[in-house]
Structures are given as C-alpha cells and as structure tokens.
Design a protein around this motif. Structure first.
Motif, mmCIF file in Angstrom:
data_model
loop_
_atom_site.group_PDB
_atom_site.id
_atom_site.type_symbol
_atom_site.label_atom_id
_atom_site.label_comp_id
_atom_site.label_asym_id
_atom_site.label_seq_id
_atom_site.Cartn_x
_atom_site.Cartn_y
_atom_site.Cartn_z
ATOM 1 N N ASP A 138 0.827 -1.218 0.000
ATOM 2 C CA ASP A 138 0.000 0.000 0.000
ATOM 3 C C ASP A 138 0.857 1.262 0.000
ATOM 4 O O ASP A 138 0.482 2.285 -0.568
ATOM 5 C CB ASP A 138 -0.892 0.021 1.253
ATOM 6 N N ILE A 139 1.998 1.171 0.681
ATOM 7 C CA ILE A 139 2.868 2.341 0.876
ATOM 8 C C ILE A 139 4.294 1.914 0.598
ATOM 9 O O ILE A 139 4.715 0.824 0.990
ATOM 10 C CB ILE A 139 2.769 2.863 2.332
ATOM 11 N N VAL A 140 5.047 2.772 -0.097
ATOM 12 C CA VAL A 140 6.477 2.526 -0.262
ATOM 13 C C VAL A 140 7.239 3.604 0.510
ATOM 14 O O VAL A 140 6.960 4.789 0.368
ATOM 15 C CB VAL A 140 6.898 2.456 -1.749
ATOM 16 N N GLU A 141 8.134 3.161 1.360
ATOM 17 C CA GLU A 141 8.898 4.086 2.215
ATOM 18 C C GLU A 141 10.280 4.321 1.628
ATOM 19 O O GLU A 141 11.027 3.382 1.376
ATOM 20 C CB GLU A 141 9.035 3.483 3.612
ATOM 21 N N ILE A 142 10.589 5.598 1.421
ATOM 22 C CA ILE A 142 11.957 5.981 1.080
ATOM 23 C C ILE A 142 12.676 6.162 2.412
ATOM 24 O O ILE A 142 12.477 7.142 3.126
ATOM 25 C CB ILE A 142 11.991 7.285 0.247
ATOM 26 N N GLY A 143 13.488 5.160 2.768
ATOM 27 C CA GLY A 143 14.103 5.127 4.088
ATOM 28 C C GLY A 143 15.139 6.215 4.286
ATOM 29 O O GLY A 143 15.645 6.806 3.317
ATOM 30 N N THR A 144 15.474 6.453 5.537
ATOM 31 C CA THR A 144 16.425 7.525 5.875
ATOM 32 C C THR A 144 17.757 7.377 5.136
ATOM 33 O O THR A 144 18.272 8.377 4.618
ATOM 34 C CB THR A 144 16.658 7.571 7.402
ATOM 35 N N PRO A 145 18.354 6.170 5.043
ATOM 36 C CA PRO A 145 19.618 6.072 4.309
ATOM 37 C C PRO A 145 19.495 6.482 2.839
ATOM 38 O O PRO A 145 20.431 7.060 2.270
ATOM 39 C CB PRO A 145 19.982 4.582 4.422
ATOM 40 N N GLY A 199 18.783 12.240 -1.471
ATOM 41 C CA GLY A 199 17.963 13.434 -1.267
ATOM 42 C C GLY A 199 16.489 13.166 -1.571
ATOM 43 O O GLY A 199 16.085 12.027 -1.820
ATOM 44 N N LEU A 200 15.696 14.229 -1.552
ATOM 45 C CA LEU A 200 14.259 14.089 -1.812
ATOM 46 C C LEU A 200 13.960 13.751 -3.276
ATOM 47 O O LEU A 200 12.829 13.444 -3.628
ATOM 48 C CB LEU A 200 13.524 15.363 -1.394
ATOM 49 N N HIS A 201 15.015 13.755 -4.116
ATOM 50 C CA HIS A 201 14.834 13.301 -5.511
ATOM 51 C C HIS A 201 14.293 11.878 -5.528
ATOM 52 O O HIS A 201 13.540 11.490 -6.415
ATOM 53 C CB HIS A 201 16.177 13.303 -6.269
ATOM 54 N N ALA A 202 14.702 11.084 -4.545
ATOM 55 C CA ALA A 202 14.253 9.683 -4.491
ATOM 56 C C ALA A 202 12.742 9.606 -4.283
ATOM 57 O O ALA A 202 12.057 8.783 -4.893
ATOM 58 C CB ALA A 202 14.985 8.944 -3.375
ATOM 59 N N VAL A 203 12.230 10.475 -3.431
ATOM 60 C CA VAL A 203 10.779 10.520 -3.180
ATOM 61 C C VAL A 203 10.054 10.881 -4.469
ATOM 62 O O VAL A 203 9.085 10.226 -4.869
ATOM 63 C CB VAL A 203 10.450 11.545 -2.067
ATOM 64 N N LYS A 204 10.545 11.913 -5.126
ATOM 65 C CA LYS A 204 9.931 12.398 -6.371
ATOM 66 C C LYS A 204 9.956 11.312 -7.453
ATOM 67 O O LYS A 204 8.962 11.065 -8.136
ATOM 68 C CB LYS A 204 10.687 13.642 -6.849
ATOM 69 N N ALA A 232 9.213 18.025 1.750
ATOM 70 C CA ALA A 232 8.885 16.632 1.407
ATOM 71 C C ALA A 232 7.586 16.571 0.606
ATOM 72 O O ALA A 232 7.450 15.770 -0.324
ATOM 73 C CB ALA A 232 8.775 15.790 2.672
ATOM 74 N N SER A 233 6.634 17.437 0.961
ATOM 75 C CA SER A 233 5.355 17.491 0.232
ATOM 76 C C SER A 233 5.583 17.918 -1.210
ATOM 77 O O SER A 233 4.993 17.357 -2.138
ATOM 78 C CB SER A 233 4.399 18.479 0.912
ATOM 79 N N GLU A 234 6.442 18.906 -1.391
ATOM 80 C CA GLU A 234 6.764 19.372 -2.748
ATOM 81 C C GLU A 234 7.349 18.244 -3.593
ATOM 82 O O GLU A 234 7.153 18.184 -4.803
ATOM 83 C CB GLU A 234 7.761 20.537 -2.679
ATOM 84 N N ALA A 235 8.078 17.340 -2.932
ATOM 85 C CA ALA A 235 8.693 16.210 -3.652
ATOM 86 C C ALA A 235 7.693 15.093 -3.930
ATOM 87 O O ALA A 235 8.012 14.141 -4.639
ATOM 88 C CB ALA A 235 9.875 15.671 -2.850
#
Length: 211
Positions: free
Chosen positions: A27-34, A40-45, A73-76
């Motif tokens: 349901d959810i994919v987590e971009i972990g802290t490492p 960077g937040l590029h990974a989230v985007k 983070a929301s922007e990403a």
C-alpha cells in the motif's frame, strides 16, 4: 491493515526495480532515511512519479523545523512524512499544521522514546495520523522487539493509527498481525528475500486475513 515496504539500502534505479516487483501487494512505499541521505528528496519524487498509485512515505525522522521539512517533502510528492517522538512538541505541531495545509499525513516514530505510553497520549492529542513503534537496527541487534510498545500505545491512542516496524519477516508476521496494528512496515523481510514477489504476496495475504 496496510502493508508498507521500507527501502533502506538502495539507490533510485534499484528502488524502482524492487517496487516494480512487489507494487501489487503493498500500500505504501517508504523511502528510508539512508536513501534520503544518499539521494535526497529526488528519491521521493522519482518513486512517486514512477508509481503514482502507491502512497510514498519519506522517512525524514524530523527533529526540528517540522513545518519547513514537511513542506519540502510534500513538494517532492511524499504522502506521509515521519517526525521523531522525542522532538519538541512545537516541532510535531508545526509538522502537523503544514501537513494539513498540503493534504499530507504525519507519522511519529517512537524510536528511543523513554515512556512510550505517556508520550503516545500526548502525541495523539496533537492530531498526528500514525504513531509507529520501531525497533531500529541497533535495537534488533540487542534482541528488542516492539510488541510491548505496540500494546502500550494501543491502550492510550484514540485518534491516530498505529504502526509497527523493525525486523519483521514472513515467519514473525502472524505474531505481528495478532497485535492488530493498522500498518505493518517490512524492509529486509521483503527486500532481502530470494523471491521478493512471492514473499510480498504471502505477506499481503496474511495482512488481508488480519483485517
């Protein structure tokens, strides 16, 4: 009950490959802290753009400047952002306020909170969306698990959903489900499996039975 895949030890191309294998079962994919530290937040985007149907969690473990970091983070494209339970109340409130403006959700990670039950009661009143008990890598090495902590927060939490993370594997998942969290977070239990797709499918079936 939802299933979240935590990606910790991958770069963006590898993350996409893993998610592609298991996207039908999570349901959810987590971009972990490492990953956030490395990419960077590029990974989230990148993951949100590649898998728009999945919710994406940015595990920023915010400790300060809650509003600003939630905004970035929301922007990403993050749907859910994590804040640490040991943060100042003003940090958590700032994060929640910004998340409401952006239509996002806040998960509070209770790692290293000394009095889980008392703090969960306070945090629940701040309007967060999820409260997560978490045995981190170092805790797991010491043999710690989160079941007692989950039971503690479930006793007091009235509004937020509960989540559990830390070392969950296919063979321990039934015990986790019995504890009735709203969200189960699995990292290496899927990403380290020989057959990621089959493992994720089996986990999905178990989680569905727990609903």
């Amino acid at each position: 009950m939802e299933l979240q895949l935590a990606l910790d030890l991958v770069n963006i191309p590898e993350a996409k490959e893993v998610v592609k294998e298991v996207e039908s079962y999570i349901d959810i994919v987590e971009i972990g802290t490492p990953v956030v530290i490395n990419e960077g937040l590029h990974a989230v985007k990148a993951i949100k753009e590649a898998f728009p149907n999945l919710k994406v969690l940015a595990d920023l473990k915010i400790m300060d400047a809650g509003g600003y970091e939630v905004m970035k983070a929301s922007e990403a494209g993050a749907d859910i952002i994590t804040v640490l339970g040991v943060s100042d109340d003003s940090t958590i409130r700032g994060a929640v306020e910004e998340a409401r403006k952006q239509g996002r959700k806040i998960m509070v990670d209770m790692i290293n909170v000394p009095d889980i039950e008392a703090r969960a009661l306070q945090i629940d009143a701040m309007g967060v969306d999820y409260i997560c008990v978490h045995s981190g890598y170092d805790h797991q090495a010491d043999g710690k698990n989160s079941f007692e902590d989950l039971a503690a927060i479930k006793r007091v939490v009235k509004q937020a959903k509960t989540a559990i993370a830390g070392g969950i594997k296919l063979d321990t998942l039934p015990e986790v489900i019995q504890a009735q969290p709203d969200l189960v977070i699995v990292g290496g239990g899927i990403t380290g499996a020989a057959d990621k797709k089959e493992t994720a499918q089996q986990m999905r079936q178990l989680v569905a039975q727990g609903n």
